[in-house]
Motif scaffolding. Structure first.
Motif, PDB file in Angstrom:
ATOM      1  N   SER A   1       3.452  10.902  -8.544  1.00 21.06           N
ATOM      2  CA  SER A   1       3.033  11.138  -9.926  1.00 21.06           C
ATOM      3  C   SER A   1       2.061  12.305 -10.033  1.00 21.06           C
ATOM      4  O   SER A   1       1.560  12.596 -11.125  1.00 21.06           O
ATOM      5  CB  SER A   1       2.389   9.878 -10.506  1.00 21.06           C
TER       6      SER A   1
ATOM      7  N   TRP B   1       0.837  -1.202   0.000  1.00 18.35           N
ATOM      8  CA  TRP B   1       0.000   0.000   0.000  1.00 18.35           C
ATOM      9  C   TRP B   1       0.871   1.251   0.000  1.00 18.35           C
ATOM     10  O   TRP B   1       0.617   2.208  -0.744  1.00 18.35           O
ATOM     11  CB  TRP B   1      -0.917   0.000   1.226  1.00 18.35           C
TER      12      TRP B   1
ATOM     13  N   GLN C   1       1.448   7.006  -6.306  1.00 20.98           N
ATOM     14  CA  GLN C   1       0.335   7.904  -6.598  1.00 20.98           C
ATOM     15  C   GLN C   1       0.710   9.365  -6.379  1.00 20.98           C
ATOM     16  O   GLN C   1       0.510  10.220  -7.254  1.00 20.98           O
ATOM     17  CB  GLN C   1      -0.860   7.562  -5.703  1.00 20.98           C
ATOM     18  N   ILE C   2       1.259   9.639  -5.202  1.00 16.18           N
ATOM     19  CA  ILE C   2       1.461  11.044  -4.853  1.00 16.18           C
ATOM     20  C   ILE C   2       2.689  11.634  -5.545  1.00 16.18           C
ATOM     21  O   ILE C   2       2.717  12.835  -5.820  1.00 16.18           O
ATOM     22  CB  ILE C   2       1.530  11.252  -3.327  1.00 16.18           C
TER      23      ILE C   2
ATOM     24  N   GLU D   1      -0.837  12.817  -7.987  1.00 18.15           N
ATOM     25  CA  GLU D   1      -2.204  12.664  -7.497  1.00 18.15           C
ATOM     26  C   GLU D   1      -2.392  13.440  -6.198  1.00 18.15           C
ATOM     27  O   GLU D   1      -1.496  13.520  -5.363  1.00 18.15           O
ATOM     28  CB  GLU D   1      -2.538  11.194  -7.271  1.00 18.15           C
TER      29      GLU D   1
ATOM     30  N   THR E   1     -11.589  17.562  -5.454  1.00 16.08           N
ATOM     31  CA  THR E   1     -11.649  16.359  -6.288  1.00 16.08           C
ATOM     32  C   THR E   1     -12.588  16.482  -7.481  1.00 16.08           C
ATOM     33  O   THR E   1     -12.487  15.690  -8.422  1.00 16.08           O
ATOM     34  CB  THR E   1     -12.119  15.159  -5.450  1.00 16.08           C
TER      35      THR E   1
ATOM     36  N   GLY F   1       2.336   1.813  -3.349  1.00 23.41           N
ATOM     37  CA  GLY F   1       1.316   2.344  -4.243  1.00 23.41           C
ATOM     38  C   GLY F   1       0.994   3.805  -3.953  1.00 23.41           C
ATOM     39  O   GLY F   1       0.838   4.613  -4.878  1.00 23.41           O
ATOM     40  N   LEU F   2       0.894   4.134  -2.656  1.00 16.62           N
ATOM     41  CA  LEU F   2       0.616   5.516  -2.279  1.00 16.62           C
ATOM     42  C   LEU F   2       1.755   6.421  -2.720  1.00 16.62           C
ATOM     43  O   LEU F   2       1.527   7.511  -3.253  1.00 16.62           O
ATOM     44  CB  LEU F   2       0.416   5.614  -0.763  1.00 16.62           C
ATOM     45  N   ARG F   3       2.972   5.961  -2.494  1.00 17.08           N
ATOM     46  CA  ARG F   3       4.130   6.748  -2.914  1.00 17.08           C
ATOM     47  C   ARG F   3       4.084   7.009  -4.414  1.00 17.08           C
ATOM     48  O   ARG F   3       4.319   8.131  -4.880  1.00 17.08           O
ATOM     49  CB  ARG F   3       5.416   6.024  -2.535  1.00 17.08           C
TER      50      ARG F   3
ATOM     51  N   TYR G   1      -3.337  14.342  -2.498  1.00 18.51           N
ATOM     52  CA  TYR G   1      -3.397  13.589  -1.249  1.00 18.51           C
ATOM     53  C   TYR G   1      -3.471  14.565  -0.087  1.00 18.51           C
ATOM     54  O   TYR G   1      -3.182  15.768  -0.231  1.00 18.51           O
ATOM     55  CB  TYR G   1      -2.204  12.647  -1.100  1.00 18.51           C
TER      56      TYR G   1
ATOM     57  N   PRO H   1      -6.407  10.008  -0.980  1.00 22.49           N
ATOM     58  CA  PRO H   1      -5.431   9.279  -0.159  1.00 22.49           C
ATOM     59  C   PRO H   1      -4.898  10.167   0.961  1.00 22.49           C
ATOM     60  O   PRO H   1      -4.784  11.392   0.796  1.00 22.49           O
ATOM     61  CB  PRO H   1      -4.316   8.928  -1.151  1.00 22.49           C
TER      62      PRO H   1
END
Length: 424
Positions: A31, A21, A28-29, A33, A190, A24-26, A35, A53
């Motif tokens: 790139s 997780w 996401q953020i 996204e 969002t 994946g979070l790393r 958070y 997130p």
């Protein structure tokens, strides 16, 4: 340790899930996204439900400490002129951000959050997050923490159903209004609409998860000998709590409960001849979790209790009664207070100590964290009046400069020796 004792499979699964997780979070953020960076006692449910997130301040603090970086950052903090009484657990991520060397930080540092959120439950939280906002330019949402004028010592008996009476209508009105304002911010951030009907179902799923943990708590408390170490209790509760209400979190709670039940049925225990039961009061000792096994072989002493497992039910289950936002306000409104402040903490500690048949309590007192530390001695007095020996541990959950394992061990051993001598 018992020859039959092996690590729970649930512990490995939880650690693997959190690792993946986090990756994946790393991704996401980093790139780009959006958070949120939030304090532990804020309404995480609102962020989860709308799909933002989150990185939790205290979780990130524990990650930094586990990487053995806290000593460097706290030395930097003092050299930079911050006062020595700043709460370490809450401020460590900010100090890492201000120091600015992303190559040193876990993940290569955090990108700028899209929103910050803190509950004003301690004097320094709003200032810590305000400085973060000034440094990054991220907008800050602050949640109020209005005091209950007549806190009930046995709050856990009322909190699930009678939370309107327990926390008071005007206090809940304020928190719901602030939640609605936060929802508007998240909708603007969002471009999504907050699904209120879906949120009611989500809150019901969280209650379902916490009831499973309540069953696990009852199994461990009633077992003749403790079936698992608290170093396994903590991740099997804490990790799913960061993901509470998700399919995985509920499935993992069931997996953990079933594995605990199997161990109890089989008579598996941490030590073959358990002689002393201990409780650890306070947040985890994140840089030295192996300490929790230090007295098993020498004294048959097992840490059977930490706050994370029993608080899953008592601190989280809130029946919505048709108003899930208000039930969420009841969950959040005194979460930290009930874990740290008298009279909330006193009676709960005594009730838990009796339920788990505790002989000795180690009480972590982070002297620089006024909120977490200053109510501790009232709880100590209540526990001692109930017949529990209490050892004060004046240290910190993330500042390892204040931790001397040999020194604290030398203070604990005579107490354990005395208990064993009394039982001869």
């Amino acid at each position: 340790m018992s020859k039959d004792y092996t690590q729970l499979e649930s512990t490995r699964i939880a650690a693997d899930y959190q690792r993946e997780w986090a990756k994946g979070l790393r991704a996401q953020i980093t790139s780009g996204e959006k958070y949120a960076f939030v304090n532990a006692d804020t309404p995480h449910e609102l962020f989860h439900h709308i799909g933002v997130p989150i990185v939790t301040n205290q979780w990130w603090s524990a990650i930094i400490a586990a990487k053995q970086l806290s000593e460097f950052y706290f030395d930097y903090m003092e050299a930079a002129g911050f006062h020595g009484r700043l709460a370490r657990y809450s401020s460590l991520p900010l100090i890492a951000e201000l120091e600015g060397d992303t190559g040193r930080q876990p993940w290569g540092g955090l990108p700028t959050p899209s929103i910050l959120c803190a509950r004003q439950s301690a004097d320094d939280h709003q200032k810590i997050f305000s400085l973060w906002s000034e440094k990054t330019g991220a907008p800050l949402a602050l949640i109020s923490s209005p005091a209950v004028p007549d806190p009930q010592a046995d709050w856990w008996r009322l909190a699930r159903q009678d939370w309107e009476e327990l926390y008071h209508t005007d206090r809940l009105d304020l928190m719901v209004a602030e939640f609605k304002a936060l929802i508007e911010q998240l909708e603007a951030l969002t471009g999504k609409s907050f699904d209120h009907d879906g949120f009611a179902l989500y809150m019901d799923r969280i209650n379902e998860q916490e009831r499973i943990y309540e069953e696990a708590t009852a199994l461990i408390a009633a077992a003749p000998q403790c079936p698992i170490r608290i170093s396994e209790q903590i991740p099997n509760v804490m990790i799913p709590q960061w993901h509470r209400g998700s399919d995985w979190a509920i499935e993992h709670a069931q997996r953990f409960r079933d594995e605990v039940a199997a161990r109890v049925d089989a008579g598996t225990s941490v030590v073959e001849n358990e002689r002393i039961r201990m409780m650890w009061i306070g947040a985890g000792l994140w840089f030295d979790t192996s300490f929790y096994a230090a007295f098993e072989a020498s004294h048959g002493a097992v840490f059977a209790w930490s706050m994370y497992l029993p608080f899953a039910a008592d601190g989280y289950i809130r029946e919505s009664k048709g108003d899930p936002l208000r039930a969420l306000a009841a969950r959040v409104s005194a979460m930290n207070e009930q874990l740290h402040q008298p009279p909330w903490i006193n009676s709960w500690m005594v009730e838990q100590a009796k339920r788990f048949r505790i002989d000795v309590a180690l009480m972590l007192i982070p002297e620089h964290d006024r909120f977490s530390g200053h109510g501790s001695l009232f709880a100590k007095e209540a526990l001692e009046a109930a017949g529990v020996r209490v050892i004060e541990v004046w240290s910190d959950m993330v500042d390892q400069r204040q931790w001397n394992r040999d020194e604290i061990t030398a203070r604990i051993v005579p107490v354990l020796d005395a208990i064993l001598a009394e039982r001869i």
